[in-house]
Design a protein around this motif. Structure first.
Motif, mmCIF file in Angstrom:
data_model
loop_
_atom_site.group_PDB
_atom_site.id
_atom_site.type_symbol
_atom_site.label_atom_id
_atom_site.label_comp_id
_atom_site.label_asym_id
_atom_site.label_seq_id
_atom_site.Cartn_x
_atom_site.Cartn_y
_atom_site.Cartn_z
ATOM 1 N N ASN A 38 10.760 -4.276 -2.209
ATOM 2 C CA ASN A 38 10.617 -3.329 -1.106
ATOM 3 C C ASN A 38 10.540 -1.895 -1.621
ATOM 4 O O ASN A 38 9.723 -1.100 -1.149
ATOM 5 C CB ASN A 38 11.770 -3.475 -0.113
ATOM 6 C CG ASN A 38 11.747 -4.798 0.617
ATOM 7 O OD1 ASN A 38 10.742 -5.495 0.635
ATOM 8 N ND2 ASN A 38 12.860 -5.153 1.212
ATOM 9 N N ILE A 41 7.074 -1.393 -3.122
ATOM 10 C CA ILE A 41 6.049 -1.255 -2.077
ATOM 11 C C ILE A 41 6.078 0.156 -1.493
ATOM 12 O O ILE A 41 5.042 0.812 -1.363
ATOM 13 C CB ILE A 41 6.250 -2.305 -0.965
ATOM 14 C CG1 ILE A 41 6.007 -3.708 -1.506
ATOM 15 C CG2 ILE A 41 5.334 -2.025 0.226
ATOM 16 C CD1 ILE A 41 6.498 -4.823 -0.581
ATOM 17 N N SER A 44 5.047 2.881 -4.108
ATOM 18 C CA SER A 44 3.618 2.838 -4.419
ATOM 19 C C SER A 44 2.785 3.415 -3.276
ATOM 20 O O SER A 44 1.654 3.836 -3.482
ATOM 21 C CB SER A 44 3.171 1.412 -4.751
ATOM 22 O OG SER A 44 3.271 0.587 -3.612
ATOM 23 N N SER A 45 3.353 3.477 -2.090
ATOM 24 C CA SER A 45 2.651 4.060 -0.940
ATOM 25 C C SER A 45 2.648 5.583 -0.966
ATOM 26 O O SER A 45 1.915 6.209 -0.201
ATOM 27 C CB SER A 45 3.293 3.584 0.363
ATOM 28 O OG SER A 45 3.186 2.191 0.480
ATOM 29 N N ASP A 65 -0.091 1.959 4.654
ATOM 30 C CA ASP A 65 -0.308 0.943 3.626
ATOM 31 C C ASP A 65 0.137 -0.413 4.168
ATOM 32 O O ASP A 65 0.884 -0.492 5.140
ATOM 33 C CB ASP A 65 0.496 1.290 2.370
ATOM 34 C CG ASP A 65 -0.103 0.727 1.087
ATOM 35 O OD1 ASP A 65 -1.115 0.001 1.166
ATOM 36 O OD2 ASP A 65 0.443 1.026 0.012
ATOM 37 N N LYS A 66 -0.338 -1.470 3.508
ATOM 38 C CA LYS A 66 0.021 -2.828 3.896
ATOM 39 C C LYS A 66 0.192 -3.652 2.628
ATOM 40 O O LYS A 66 -0.570 -3.508 1.676
ATOM 41 C CB LYS A 66 -1.072 -3.426 4.780
ATOM 42 C CG LYS A 66 -0.735 -4.803 5.275
ATOM 43 C CD LYS A 66 -1.813 -5.382 6.171
ATOM 44 C CE LYS A 66 -1.336 -6.760 6.571
ATOM 45 N NZ LYS A 66 -2.314 -7.568 7.176
ATOM 46 N N TYR A 67 1.214 -4.497 2.636
ATOM 47 C CA TYR A 67 1.429 -5.430 1.533
ATOM 48 C C TYR A 67 1.735 -6.785 2.145
ATOM 49 O O TYR A 67 2.747 -6.943 2.833
ATOM 50 C CB TYR A 67 2.591 -4.968 0.641
ATOM 51 C CG TYR A 67 2.890 -5.920 -0.485
ATOM 52 C CD1 TYR A 67 2.107 -5.921 -1.627
ATOM 53 C CD2 TYR A 67 3.927 -6.839 -0.388
ATOM 54 C CE1 TYR A 67 2.368 -6.812 -2.657
ATOM 55 C CE2 TYR A 67 4.197 -7.731 -1.410
ATOM 56 C CZ TYR A 67 3.409 -7.714 -2.543
ATOM 57 O OH TYR A 67 3.664 -8.595 -3.553
ATOM 58 N N SER A 70 3.572 -7.145 5.489
ATOM 59 C CA SER A 70 4.414 -5.975 5.742
ATOM 60 C C SER A 70 3.569 -4.712 5.829
ATOM 61 O O SER A 70 2.543 -4.589 5.164
ATOM 62 C CB SER A 70 5.439 -5.803 4.627
ATOM 63 O OG SER A 70 6.290 -6.915 4.571
ATOM 64 N N LEU A 86 9.328 0.403 5.875
ATOM 65 C CA LEU A 86 8.687 -0.882 5.616
ATOM 66 C C LEU A 86 9.087 -1.829 6.735
ATOM 67 O O LEU A 86 10.278 -2.017 6.996
ATOM 68 C CB LEU A 86 9.140 -1.430 4.256
ATOM 69 C CG LEU A 86 8.510 -2.738 3.789
ATOM 70 C CD1 LEU A 86 7.005 -2.581 3.570
ATOM 71 C CD2 LEU A 86 9.185 -3.214 2.507
#
Length: 139
Positions: A38, A41, A44-45, A65-67, A70, A86
């Motif tokens: 988490n 993620i 990195s956004s 952003d999307k992972y 999520s 997130l």
């Protein structure tokens, strides 16, 4: 089974204008191993947030952003502090209200004469209030 109107949060972070982590709270994270994912993620956004900021004047940047399943939503204060959330489902109005309420709480916290600008926020009261805002705005 979850209702689509219920937002499942994973993590919320506050990052200073120099990309220094100031605050982090895990929400609904059962496994400790997912905490690092988490964090990755969300951090990195930050590049995506900086890109969007170069062409936008809005504080609330929506989903940036999307992972996998999520989403990362972002909000930037006037002082260029970034709030990143997130979560697993979309609730634009609730997320916007959450960010605005947390921004108000954050401003009150940094105006405290005993708070050193740019230092980590470790107040248990701050964390309780963030969780209460999340519960009221996002569920």
């Amino acid at each position: 089974f979850f209702s689509p109107s219920i937002l499942i949060l994973k993590m919320f972070i506050i990052v200073g204008k120099d990309d220094t982590p100031l605050y982090e709270v895990n929400v609904n994270t059962v496994k400790r191993a997912t905490t690092h994912l988490n964090q990755f993620i969300l951090h990195s956004s930050l590049d995506v947030v900086d890109e969007i900021l170069s062409s936008s004047q809005n504080f609330y940047l929506k989903i940036v952003d999307k992972y996998q399943e999520s989403f990362v939503s972002a909000y930037v204060t006037t002082g260029m502090t970034k709030f990143l959330l997130l979560h697993d489902s979309k609730n634009e109005e609730g997320i916007k209200n959450f960010f605005q309420d947390v921004n108000e709480l954050y401003l009150k916290h940094i105006m405290n004469p005993f708070y050193e600008m740019g230092s980590a926020i470790v107040s248990p009261v701050f964390e309780q209030k963030v969780k209460a805002i999340a519960k009221s705005r996002l569920s």
